[in-house]
Structure formats: structure tokens, C-alpha cells
Scaffold this motif. Structure first.
Motif, PDB file in Angstrom:
ATOM      1  N   ASN A 181     -62.611 -24.756  -3.960  1.00  0.00           N
ATOM      2  CA  ASN A 181     -61.733 -24.085  -4.910  1.00  0.00           C
ATOM      3  C   ASN A 181     -61.558 -24.963  -6.146  1.00  0.00           C
ATOM      4  OD1 ASN A 181     -61.224 -21.782  -3.252  1.00  0.00           O
ATOM      5  ND2 ASN A 181     -59.858 -23.055  -2.014  1.00  0.00           N
ATOM      6  N   GLY A 231     -65.699 -20.155  -3.458  1.00  0.00           N
ATOM      7  CA  GLY A 231     -64.334 -20.582  -3.714  1.00  0.00           C
ATOM      8  C   GLY A 231     -63.679 -19.716  -4.760  1.00  0.00           C
ATOM      9  N   MET A 232     -62.511 -20.132  -5.196  1.00  0.00           N
ATOM     10  CA  MET A 232     -61.749 -19.406  -6.215  1.00  0.00           C
ATOM     11  C   MET A 232     -61.478 -20.331  -7.390  1.00  0.00           C
ATOM     12  SD  MET A 232     -58.016 -17.537  -6.014  1.00  0.00           S
ATOM     13  CE  MET A 232     -57.069 -19.034  -6.280  1.00  0.00           C
ATOM     14  N   SER A 272     -58.936 -21.034 -10.406  1.00  0.00           N
ATOM     15  CA  SER A 272     -57.557 -20.713 -10.769  1.00  0.00           C
ATOM     16  C   SER A 272     -57.126 -21.515 -11.981  1.00  0.00           C
ATOM     17  CB  SER A 272     -56.611 -20.997  -9.589  1.00  0.00           C
ATOM     18  OG  SER A 272     -56.627 -22.380  -9.278  1.00  0.00           O
ATOM     19  N   GLU A 286     -66.372 -24.438   1.149  1.00  0.00           N
ATOM     20  CA  GLU A 286     -65.366 -23.803   0.292  1.00  0.00           C
ATOM     21  C   GLU A 286     -64.884 -24.835  -0.714  1.00  0.00           C
ATOM     22  OE1 GLU A 286     -61.057 -21.458   0.461  1.00  0.00           O
ATOM     23  OE2 GLU A 286     -62.035 -22.104   2.319  1.00  0.00           O
ATOM     24  N   GLU A 309     -62.979 -15.254  -7.660  1.00  0.00           N
ATOM     25  CA  GLU A 309     -63.896 -15.829  -6.685  1.00  0.00           C
ATOM     26  C   GLU A 309     -65.333 -15.919  -7.211  1.00  0.00           C
ATOM     27  OE1 GLU A 309     -63.584 -13.918  -2.913  1.00  0.00           O
ATOM     28  OE2 GLU A 309     -61.511 -14.590  -2.590  1.00  0.00           O
TER      29      GLU A 309
END
Length: 311
Positions: A287, A138-139, A141, A285, A189
Motif C-alpha cells: 500500500n 495495493g491501494m 492513498s 501487498e 487500487e
């Protein structure tokens, strides 16, 4: 014996003396908390007409709880850790802090010291024939939705037997098996290449399960993966995801499930090229959105004893 003695001068003086409420020495905050908790206990003894046998059974239980080293496990099982999260959520709403990945409980099985890799870490150190390959990616942020470089994502979970490395009663796992840490690059990531976990149950002969049995409750958790996420100028996130489809997701004895923390599991191929045990694998995934410091401080950091090992 249904007498009521809590409000008597003798008992109130005893409580003040036991906590040294008006003493010049000692820690004022500890004194305050001790007096309140002891008062609540004494009043409960009165209100529930607890017998001496029941009181000493409780003392004996706490001795066993300490001997088994399960106080943190019991804190999760009785909802204490979840209650702390509820209070922190309320504090965020009061401070007008919104968004970000939801927090949930840490649990008692974190170990500090896992090696930090750049962006990708393969954390299945030991062979596990009963576990299918899994990629979690995932990312990370910030509040603006932009990727955070240099964020550290820590991950830990159980093996196919429901045991965590460093706490495995069989002694079968290597150091930091199914534990790792990743530092994100400029794209924010991260990726963990691992194996599918299963849930675990409390030790069947331990103090936690003993009390749960008396309450008519089970002591099992769904399959899940823990995370710590840290980054400069952001608050630390403590959270975990549940594995979609586990029948105990909404019946977790530790009350850690949140709707936003049950990401989809996707079937994929190409695992051989990633160094996985099979070409077919599952991918999640997840995030992660962090929230900013509050007046320059991280009010999500919790100081508690944690195991630490040098990798």
C-alpha cells in the motif's frame, strides 16, 4: 613529496581563473559549484599527497566510466543517491511533513513510455521458465488515508537473470518486459501481474565494479521492484521494495533498503484464473501513501536524463 601549496596565492588565483569566479559571463551557479569542487579536489591532493600517477589514473578511470555509461550506477554504489534521499528526508522533517511511504533511490534503469492500463497490468511479456508468478497489489492513498483515484503507479524490475528490458546485454527481452503502469480507479487500487525478480550485480568488467574491487566491496543488489507514483495535488513518490528473504536485503551495494519497504510475501493459489503461468503464485501487498504538494509545488521531482521508448 609532502609540500603544501593549496593556500598559496598562486594556487588560489589558479582556482579563481579556472572557474572564472569573477567573470561577467557564464552561469553563476555553475561557476560557484565548479570553484568549490575544484578547490576541494586541490586541497585533497595536498592533504593526501596524491602523486601525478594517481591523478592520471583517476582521469583514466573517469574516461572508462563515461565509455561504459555507468556514472549513474556509480552514483548509487558510492552512496550519492542515498545521500540525496537523506537530505530530502531532513527537508521533510524541517517542513513538518510526516507520514507517507518512504522514498528510496531510483537507480539508473527506468524507461519512460510503458503503456498505462486501467487498474491491472500483466507485465511479463516474455516467457521465463526460471521465474515464479508474482502479483503485486495495493491501494494508493492520500494524507487522509482515503483512496486516490487516477493515480499512476509505474513499476519495473529485473528478470530471473538479473537483467532489465532495454538494458539486457543478451538482447533477449522484448520491449517493456517487466515494466508497466497502472491508473487507479475510485478504490485507489492497483495490481501488477508479473514474475518474481532476482537481484543483479554490476557488470563485472565495468568501471563501477573496478572501483568497488579496489575498495574491497561487492556490487550486488537484493531482489527488488521499483516504483514511481504520481497523482494530482500530491508529490511524486520514487521508491522500491525488496523481496522478503533475500540474503542481501541489508547488504545492498546501493544502500536502498528501508525497513518499511520489505513487505511480506504470501503464498497463494488461483493464479490460473488471473492469467498467470501457474496456479500457485506469490503475492505482495504494498500500500502506498502519498504526501501533498509543498506550497503548490512538487519538491520531489528530480530532473535527470532517463531513457524513453514509445510503446
Amino acid at each position: 613529496m609532502s609540500v603544501k601549496v593549496f593556500e598559496t596565492r598562486e594556487v588560489q588565483n589558479l582556482l579563481k581563473a579556472a572557474a572564472n569566479l569573477h567573470g561577467a559571463n557564464g552561469n553563476a551557479r555553475i561557476t560557484q559549484i565548479t570553484h568549490r569542487l575544484l578547490s576541494d579536489l586541490f586541497k585533497a591532493i595536498d592533504d593526501l599527497d596524491m602523486t601525478p600517477d594517481e591523478i592520471w589514473a583517476g582521469v583514466t578511470y573517469f574516461n572508462k566510466l563515461g565509455q561504459d555509461g555507468e556514472a549513474a550506477l556509480l552514483a548509487a554504489g558510492l552512496g550519492l543517491e542515498k545521500y540525496l534521499d537523506i537530505r530530502m528526508d531532513a527537508e521533510d522533517r524541517e517542513a513538518d511533513i510526516h507520514g507517507g511511504t518512504p522514498r528510496t533511490i531510483e537507480g539508473p534503469l527506468y524507461v519512460a513510455g510503458a503503456p498505462v492500463r486501467e487498474r491491472v497490468s500483466k507485465i511479463d511479456v516474455d516467457v521465463d521458465e526460471d521465474a515464479a508468478p508474482l502479483v503485486i497489489r495495493g491501494m494508493v492513498s492520500g494524507p487522509d488515508g482515503k483512496p486516490l483515484a487516477g493515480a499512476v503507479v509505474e513499476c519495473w524490475h529485473a528478470n530471473s537473470k538479473g537483467f532489465y528490458s532495454h538494458f539486457d546485454p543478451t538482447g533477449a527481452q522484448s520491449a517493456f518486459n517487466l515494466r508497466g503502469a497502472v491508473k487507479t480507479g475510485s478504490d485507489g487500487e492497483y495490481e501488477f501481474r508479473t514474475l518474481m525478480p532476482v537481484g543483479y550485480g554490476c557488470p563485472p568488467n565495468g568501471a563501477t565494479q573496478q572501483l568497488l574491487n579496489s575498495l574491497g566491496r561487492h556490487g550486488n543488489r537484493p531482489a527488488h521492484v521499483h516504483f514511481f507514483v504520481t497523482s494530482d495535488r500530491m508529490r511524486k513518490l520514487t521508491t522500491q521494495i525488496n523481496i522478503e528473504g533475500d540474503p542481501l536485503i541489508w547488504d545492498d551495494f546501493a544502500y536502498a533498503t528501508r525497513e518499511e519497504l520489505v513487505p511480506h510475501v504470501v503464498e497463494k493459489t488461483g493464479g490460473t484464473a488471473l492469467g498467470l503461468k501457474d496456479d500457485a503464485y506469490k503475492e505482495i501487498e504494498f500500500n502506498i501513501a502519498l504526501t501533498p504538494l509543498v506550497q503548490g509545488k512538487d519538491n520531489q521531482v528530480v530532473n535527470r536524463p532517463r531513457a524513453s521508448v514509445t510503446a
